[in-house]
Design an enzyme around this catalytic site. Structure first.
Site, PDB file in Angstrom:
ATOM      1  N   CYS A 131      90.537  48.946  85.846  1.00  0.00           N
ATOM      2  CA  CYS A 131      89.153  48.486  85.651  1.00  0.00           C
ATOM      3  C   CYS A 131      88.314  49.447  84.806  1.00  0.00           C
ATOM      4  O   CYS A 131      87.580  49.024  83.907  1.00  0.00           O
ATOM      5  CB  CYS A 131      88.493  48.258  87.003  1.00  0.00           C
ATOM      6  SG  CYS A 131      88.828  49.560  88.190  1.00  0.00           S
ATOM      7  N   HIS A 244      81.299  49.424  87.926  1.00  0.00           N
ATOM      8  CA  HIS A 244      81.565  50.823  87.595  1.00  0.00           C
ATOM      9  C   HIS A 244      80.632  51.252  86.457  1.00  0.00           C
ATOM     10  O   HIS A 244      80.364  50.468  85.533  1.00  0.00           O
ATOM     11  CB  HIS A 244      82.995  50.998  87.083  1.00  0.00           C
ATOM     12  CG  HIS A 244      84.063  50.791  88.108  1.00  0.00           C
ATOM     13  ND1 HIS A 244      83.815  50.678  89.456  1.00  0.00           N
ATOM     14  CD2 HIS A 244      85.420  50.714  87.957  1.00  0.00           C
ATOM     15  CE1 HIS A 244      84.973  50.522  90.092  1.00  0.00           C
ATOM     16  NE2 HIS A 244      85.950  50.530  89.211  1.00  0.00           N
TER      17      HIS A 244
END
Ligand code: A2P
Length: 343
Positions: A131, A244
């Protein structure tokens, strides 16, 4: 079933990423003839939501893939290692979200905005990158094309959802308990995650880096198809549920100004430039959560070197960082007529 209207298996359908895969498939009206949810025997017989209805979860078994064209895996590395080859063997193309196949030279590692052409050489298993790597390469690829990136220094601020459903529950529970003056016993992470930052994601390796940090180093080079780029990473888990954030410093061969970077990125697919410091506008995880794009802001020249740029890159780790990227790979396979396992 057909390559244009594939029969799709979602493996790990009860997990954080699996549920999002089902949501993204429905939202994007993926042209599936049928979607089937698989998980372990623990949740077989239960249900998951799909397209306004429910799917009954089936137990994943060795012979589950007969008749399927595409399987989206998000059930951990061990499950992928065992089951992905079984799927490919019976002609079902696998897009795998675990790290099991990412560095295998026979498996393309693909971000559709960055290296869609790597799909052309797939042999049945395609890896979805880590990710943190996905959102970084989406933002850096257009700058690399323009000015050739020589070095990347990245520090991450990663949400707990990257660890799965159990980590989301752990942050919720710890936060509530601490707010009520109760003690917490960490279960998913080595230490308390609520009101804390953990400079450890995954296990430590012999070189002192974590596995997550070395994923960013190695996957970035493979996706950008350039082994000469030097990459160094520090990855940190923070008490955020979704999205994130990354502080990224790049050194380029050719000079890029802040205006160049804003112009290039705002013309590139999958990116939203949110960079108006005078209005206090910059990307934040609470804004990126649930969104498809990669958000870039805080664009500054690095005044300590000749050709350097600092960026702040934020994206929903479960969507673009996992489920959406996997579904986009499926769409790209259909578009390129590559949804078949070569003999
Ligand atoms: P289950 O719910 O039956 O345990 P997360 O990353 O959010 O923890 O989710 C992991 C997903 O992977 C879940 O859907 C989980 O199913 C699934 N899973 C884990 N182990 C297996 C396995 N051996 N076979 C199939 N699915 C598995």
């Amino acid at each position: 079933m057909s390559a244009k209207n594939p029969k799709v298996a979602v493996v790990g359908a009860t997990g954080a990423v699996g549920r999002e895969m089902l949501e993204v498939l429905a939202q994007r009206q993926f042209p599936a003839s049928e979607v089937v949810a698989f998980a372990s025997s623990r949740s077989a017989g239960g249900t998951v939501e799909y397209a306004g209805g429910e799917l009954t979860v089936r137990e994943l078994k060795e012979d589950s893939f007969a008749g399927f064209d595409l399987a989206l895996f998000s059930a951990g590395g061990a499950t992928s290692e065992k089951f992905a080859p079984l799927a490919a063997k019976v002609g079902c193309v696998v897009v795998d979200n675990s790290s099991a196949w990412r560095m295998d030279p026979k498996c393309p590692l693909v971000v559709p905005e960055v290296n869609p052409r790597d799909l052309e050489w797939h042999k049945g298993i395609i890896a979805n990158p880590n990710c943190s790597t996905i959102q970084m390469v989406v933002a850096l690829k257009p700058l690399h094309d323009e000015a050739k990136i020589k070095r990347i220094v990245v520090s991450t601020y990663q949400a707990v959802s990257g660890t799965g459903q159990k980590a989301i529950v752990e942050l919720e529970t710890q936060t509530a308990r601490l707010m009520n003056g109760q003690e917490v016993i960490p279960q998913v992470y080595p230490y308390q995650i609520a009101f804390n930052c953990l400079p450890q994601i995954d296990v430590f390796l012999d070189n002192g880096y974590t596995k997550e940090e070395m994923k960013m180093v190695n996957e970035t080079k493979k996706i950008l198809g350039d082994d000469t780029i030097r990459v160094t990473a520090t990855t940190v888990r923070v008490p955020v549920f979704f999205s994130h954030s990354e502080s990224v410093n790049i050194e380029t061969e050719q000079k890029l100004t802040v205006e160049d970077v804003r112009r290039i990125l705002s013309q590139s697919p999958g990116i939203v430039v949110a960079d108006y410091p005078e209005k206090k506008i910059y990307p934040m995880p609470i804004d990126a959560a649930g969104q498809d794009d990669v958000f870039v802001g805080r664009i500054r020249e690095d005044e300590s070197i000749d050709n350097g740029i600092n960026l702040w890159i934020v994206a929903d780790n479960i969507r673009k960082g996992a489920a959406l990227n996997a579904v986009q790979i499926g769409e790209e396979l259909i578009r390129r007529n590559l949804l078949r396992v070569p003999k």
